[in-house]
Design a protein around this motif. Structure first.
Motif, PDB file in Angstrom:
ATOM      1  N   GLN A 177       0.841  -1.195   0.036  1.00 48.70           N
ATOM      2  CA  GLN A 177       0.017   0.031   0.087  1.00 48.70           C
ATOM      3  C   GLN A 177       0.774   1.315   0.012  1.00 48.70           C
ATOM      4  N   MET A 178       2.065   1.144   0.634  1.00 51.56           N
ATOM      5  CA  MET A 178       3.013   2.295   0.792  1.00 51.56           C
ATOM      6  C   MET A 178       3.586   2.571  -0.717  1.00 51.56           C
ATOM      7  N   ILE A 179       4.073   1.252  -1.258  1.00 51.74           N
ATOM      8  CA  ILE A 179       4.372   1.487  -2.734  1.00 51.74           C
ATOM      9  C   ILE A 179       3.541   2.124  -3.796  1.00 51.74           C
ATOM     10  N   SER A 180       2.293   1.579  -3.517  1.00 51.85           N
ATOM     11  CA  SER A 180       1.287   2.000  -4.476  1.00 51.85           C
ATOM     12  C   SER A 180       0.961   3.408  -4.380  1.00 51.85           C
ATOM     13  N   MET A 181       0.817   3.981  -3.157  1.00 52.27           N
ATOM     14  CA  MET A 181       0.632   5.387  -2.907  1.00 52.27           C
ATOM     15  C   MET A 181       1.720   6.276  -3.553  1.00 52.27           C
ATOM     16  N   ARG A 239      -6.357  13.452  -4.586  1.00 57.94           N
ATOM     17  CA  ARG A 239      -5.770  12.302  -3.955  1.00 57.94           C
ATOM     18  C   ARG A 239      -4.592  11.707  -4.201  1.00 57.94           C
ATOM     19  N   MET A 240      -4.477  11.568  -5.600  1.00 60.34           N
ATOM     20  CA  MET A 240      -3.213  11.020  -5.920  1.00 60.34           C
ATOM     21  C   MET A 240      -2.046  12.162  -5.539  1.00 60.34           C
ATOM     22  N   GLN A 241      -2.000  13.274  -5.707  1.00 64.64           N
ATOM     23  CA  GLN A 241      -1.151  14.415  -5.294  1.00 64.64           C
ATOM     24  C   GLN A 241      -0.687  13.937  -3.795  1.00 64.64           C
TER      25      GLN A 241
END
Length: 451
Positions: A364-368, A422-424
């Protein structure tokens, strides 16, 4: 501060999952903060680099047939890596059905090897059940110890009558308050009972394992450790250089949400997917990870999403995904493939983690970090790392719960400004090891230094 870590794997030399990543990153950051750090791990046949042999001989402490032991060394990034060789570790692969026996031999060898090399750390830090016996022997030698639970489900259990003779521990160490667990030897319990301090890899998981739902039968011990002030949670960090979309050699690099479009297009082309958004997961295929939940949800998910899965593990889950891969909106790649995992993290729109429990989690950290928004169950480290205004969280453990959360993500994706915001936020989150490493060093200092 002299610190020696002991674990069953260490990236980049040996790795099967998150434990290897932790031992590949945390010691180097501790060293950068001024500690003198050593890491001890088995000398597997398949190590990615050949250590320099610095000692070979026999150790009476290992017992039995007085087997030959050899020690190799690699110094890299300010860390001294020591690899202990035994004939039992010359097979292909890291883990085998007789691992309690293998890691009992390893566990008896570590302290004598450190003494031979003149290493007497202020703190010995053991990781997971494979290092539980090392922590027990270190405690009996008067060393200060920390033991970290990476996953309480795996406990290193074996029939006590047979296995007690493997450990080199005195007879009093096999009672219900020490290493005995429902008639078995538990090397995990050895680490828990004998360590000065016990940590796990997220604050929420530290609380969860005090309950019957997550305590794996050890919740009573966890409550006791908590009341004694000996149990705490420190969230894992992430190697933010290895996982950095700005200069990742496996993708067309990007630094903002707009630049991610190229990675999405590339993944779509690689798997021949249509124009629907991409929901992905990179995971061990196991019930713990909720992969059965994901598979059961596929009939509804593919109505809106392309689904890309990378992973290996349970044969039944693997077979189900192989069957689903015939669907034009499902792509499945079996096994571990690090370059492909980078392309998936970068090229997916959203990332599914329906874990039944998750001590910490790195995906989840990598994906974010790559601007891929996670859809996660509210448990363990997923609660501690995924802000509700970034990812999409759900509480239940049914396919319908996962589908409902993915529907919210899909609807938000249809509102570009909200999705971009959210992506930012996701790409600006700091998951570096600096904070966790400082917490560990503070924990070590609290134990005091050797005299």
């Amino acid at each position: 501060m002299q610190v020696t870590h002991v674990g069953s794997e260490v990236f980049p030399f040996s790795r099967s999952g998150g434990l290897g990543d932790v031992l590949g990153a945390l010691p180097a950051v501790e060293a950068s903060l001024g500690a003198e750090v050593c890491v001890v791990s088995p000398w597997y046949a398949g190590l990615s680099a050949k250590p320099k042999e610095i000692w070979r001989g026999h150790l009476r402490e290992v017992g039995w047939d007085n087997p030959e032991v050899w020690v190799g060394e690699i110094v890299e990034g300010g860390v001294r890596y020591l690899f202990i060789g035994l004939s039992e570790f010359e097979r292909a692969g890291l883990y085998h059905p007789d691992d309690v026996w293998r890691f009992s031999l390893f566990g008896k060898a570590v302290i004598p090897v450190l003494r031979l090399l003149g290493i007497r750390p202020d703190v010995l830090h053991g990781h997971d059940w494979q290092a539980g016996l090392v922590v027990a022997h270190a405690h009996l030698s008067g060393w200060r110890t920390v033991f970290t639970i990476h996953n309480l489900q795996y406990q290193g259990r074996w029939n006590l009558t047979e296995a007690r003779h493997w450990t080199g521990l005195p007879e009093w160490a096999f009672g219900p308050d020490t290493l005995e667990f429902h008639g078995d030897l538990s090397l995990m319990k050895g680490g828990l009972v004998f360590a000065d301090r016990v940590t796990t890899v997220s604050p929420t998981y530290a609380r969860e394992i005090t309950t019957p739902q997550y305590g794996e039968g050890l919740e009573g011990l966890m409550v006791r450790l908590t009341l004694e002030g000996r149990l705490s949670g420190i969230i894992n960090g992430l190697d933010q250089e290895r996982w950095n979309p700005r200069h990742d050699p496996e993708i067309q690099p990007y630094s903002d949400p707009e630049g991610k479009a190229g990675a999405i297009a590339a993944l779509r082309q690689e798997f021949g997917l249509d124009s629907a958004p991409i929901l992905a997961t990179v995971s061990r295929l196991a019930d713990q990870k909720g992969m059965d939940i994901l598979i059961e949800a596929l009939p509804e998910l593919v109505e809106k999403w392309n689904v890309v899965v990378l992973g290996g593990g349970d044969p039944l889950l693997t077979a189900a995904l192989i069957g689903w891969a015939q669907h034009p909106r499902v792509a499945f790649s079996q096994g571990m493939n690090e370059p492909l995992s980078h392309r998936i993290y970068a090229g997916a729109d959203a990332f599914a983690m329906p874990s039944r429990f998750e001590p910490c989690g790195l995906s989840q950290m990598i994906s974010m970090r790559y601007g891929t928004l996670p859809v996660v169950r509210e448990t363990g480290g997923l609660v501690d790392t995924v802000p509700s205004d970034v990812g999409f969280r759900f509480a239940g453990t049914t396919p319908a719960d996962l589908v409902a959360a993915c529907d919210v993500a899909y609807d938000t994706l249809g509102q570009p400004e909200q999705w971009q915001e959210r992506m930012q936020k996701a790409m600006q989150l700091d998951f570096s090891w600096q904070g966790p490493a400082q917490q560990y060093l503070k924990l070590y200092e609290g134990l005091g230094r050797r005299g």
